[in-house]
Design an enzyme around this catalytic site. Sequence first.
Site, PDB file in Angstrom:
ATOM      1  N   GLU A  93       0.993  -1.073   0.067  1.00  0.00           N
ATOM      2  CA  GLU A  93      -0.081  -0.080   0.187  1.00  0.00           C
ATOM      3  C   GLU A  93       0.691   1.112  -0.040  1.00  0.00           C
ATOM      4  O   GLU A  93       0.555   2.388  -0.674  1.00  0.00           O
ATOM      5  CB  GLU A  93      -1.056   0.147   1.260  1.00  0.00           C
ATOM      6  CG  GLU A  93      -2.039  -1.196   1.095  1.00  0.00           C
ATOM      7  CD  GLU A  93      -2.498  -1.257   2.600  1.00  0.00           C
ATOM      8  OE1 GLU A  93      -3.923  -1.727   2.804  1.00  0.00           O
ATOM      9  OE2 GLU A  93      -1.966  -0.903   3.801  1.00  0.00           O
TER      10      GLU A  93
ATOM     11  N   ASP B  67     -11.365  -7.661  -1.663  1.00  0.00           N
ATOM     12  CA  ASP B  67     -11.974  -8.828  -1.482  1.00  0.00           C
ATOM     13  C   ASP B  67     -13.465  -8.856  -0.920  1.00  0.00           C
ATOM     14  O   ASP B  67     -13.607  -7.587  -0.625  1.00  0.00           O
ATOM     15  CB  ASP B  67     -11.045  -9.894  -0.528  1.00  0.00           C
ATOM     16  CG  ASP B  67     -10.969  -9.129   0.679  1.00  0.00           C
ATOM     17  OD1 ASP B  67     -10.084  -8.695   0.892  1.00  0.00           O
ATOM     18  OD2 ASP B  67     -11.906  -9.023   1.546  1.00  0.00           O
TER      19      ASP B  67
ATOM     20  N   GLY C 218     -11.951  -5.086   2.630  1.00  0.00           N
ATOM     21  CA  GLY C 218     -12.691  -6.266   2.560  1.00  0.00           C
ATOM     22  C   GLY C 218     -14.122  -5.564   2.314  1.00  0.00           C
ATOM     23  O   GLY C 218     -14.678  -4.826   2.997  1.00  0.00           O
TER      24      GLY C 218
ATOM     25  N   MET D 186      -8.300  -3.486   9.216  1.00  0.00           N
ATOM     26  CA  MET D 186      -7.925  -3.567  10.531  1.00  0.00           C
ATOM     27  C   MET D 186      -7.212  -2.474  11.108  1.00  0.00           C
ATOM     28  O   MET D 186      -6.504  -2.549  12.188  1.00  0.00           O
ATOM     29  CB  MET D 186      -6.933  -4.833  10.234  1.00  0.00           C
ATOM     30  CG  MET D 186      -7.581  -6.043  10.067  1.00  0.00           C
ATOM     31  SD  MET D 186      -6.609  -7.478   9.643  1.00  0.00           S
ATOM     32  CE  MET D 186      -6.073  -8.009  11.215  1.00  0.00           C
ATOM     33  N   GLU D 187      -7.328  -1.232  10.673  1.00  0.00           N
ATOM     34  CA  GLU D 187      -6.606  -0.081  11.178  1.00  0.00           C
ATOM     35  C   GLU D 187      -7.366   1.344  11.282  1.00  0.00           C
ATOM     36  O   GLU D 187      -7.157   1.784  12.084  1.00  0.00           O
ATOM     37  CB  GLU D 187      -5.264   0.219  10.369  1.00  0.00           C
ATOM     38  CG  GLU D 187      -4.074  -0.955  10.361  1.00  0.00           C
ATOM     39  CD  GLU D 187      -4.424  -2.070   9.392  1.00  0.00           C
ATOM     40  OE1 GLU D 187      -5.218  -1.783   8.169  1.00  0.00           O
ATOM     41  OE2 GLU D 187      -3.901  -3.178   9.600  1.00  0.00           O
TER      42      GLU D 187
HETATM   43  N1  ADE Z   1      -8.403  -5.838   4.576  1.00  0.00           N
HETATM   44  C1  ADE Z   1      -8.552  -6.258   3.246  1.00  0.00           C
HETATM   45  N2  ADE Z   1      -9.513  -7.263   3.213  1.00  0.00           N
HETATM   46  C2  ADE Z   1      -9.937  -7.354   4.661  1.00  0.00           C
HETATM   47  C3  ADE Z   1     -10.599  -8.249   5.176  1.00  0.00           C
HETATM   48  N3  ADE Z   1     -11.319  -9.191   4.513  1.00  0.00           N
HETATM   49  N4  ADE Z   1     -10.676  -8.161   6.502  1.00  0.00           N
HETATM   50  C4  ADE Z   1     -10.151  -7.444   7.188  1.00  0.00           C
HETATM   51  N5  ADE Z   1      -9.212  -6.672   6.623  1.00  0.00           N
HETATM   52  C5  ADE Z   1      -9.147  -6.583   5.518  1.00  0.00           C
END
Ligand code: ADE
Length: 232
Positions: free
Chosen positions: A13, A198, A80, A174-175
Amino acid sequence: MKNILIICAMQEELDAVLDSFKKSYETIKIKNFTYYKFIHNKFIVYLVLSGIGKVNAALVTQFMVDRILPEYVFNIGVAGCLVDNLKFGDIVIASSLVQHDVNVAAFDLPLGQIPRMDVFDFKPNEYLLSIAAKIKQQIPNINIGRIVSGDQFIDDRATAEFLRTQFSALACEMEGAAIAHVCYFNDIPCLVIRSLSDLSGLENNANHSFLELKQMASDHAAKVAPILLAHL
Ligand code: ADE
């Protein structure tokens, strides 16, 4: 000149953001922190790698805030998807961020509510939100809505659907909420910009998709950075 802080969790990133500015830069290493510094228009841009997860993100944010006192903090990277109407590579700019893994339901608090905090979610200020709205007009496939963050890679349909319905969130990562939380404490405006790598397990296997598409999604998110700075 004003300082801008850009935080990325993963090297992919961060490299994409560096590429998007096409600038030569200085690399600075202190303790276990590495950051990159360059001049762009009227700003000194500091780009730092946080590592993955809320604690890493929070500690790097506070470390950099103390060093450079940024005017704005931006978090750029991948996420995600939690909804049906978005697709890989689409961009979500967070109008609200919640830590979905905070659970003090035993004391009747809604999921995500940090006890004894005066807010439920962390938001960009009106100015950054107005810039997000301008960017949305300029770049296709930009969406503005809630992003949830937690120390979990979401890879199953039930959890993804739960996060969508519980938090009305468009995306998970996650951040972002941890960075916004630190900025809230320091009274610094913050904007989180993520591109979808995703489907968080809603359809196919999220980790395969993440590994395959994280570069494309990182590039999409990174392209917003110079456009964002041009608006400030
Ligand atoms: N970052 C990218 N995809 C993610 C996911 N499925 N869960 C948590 N963090 C992510």
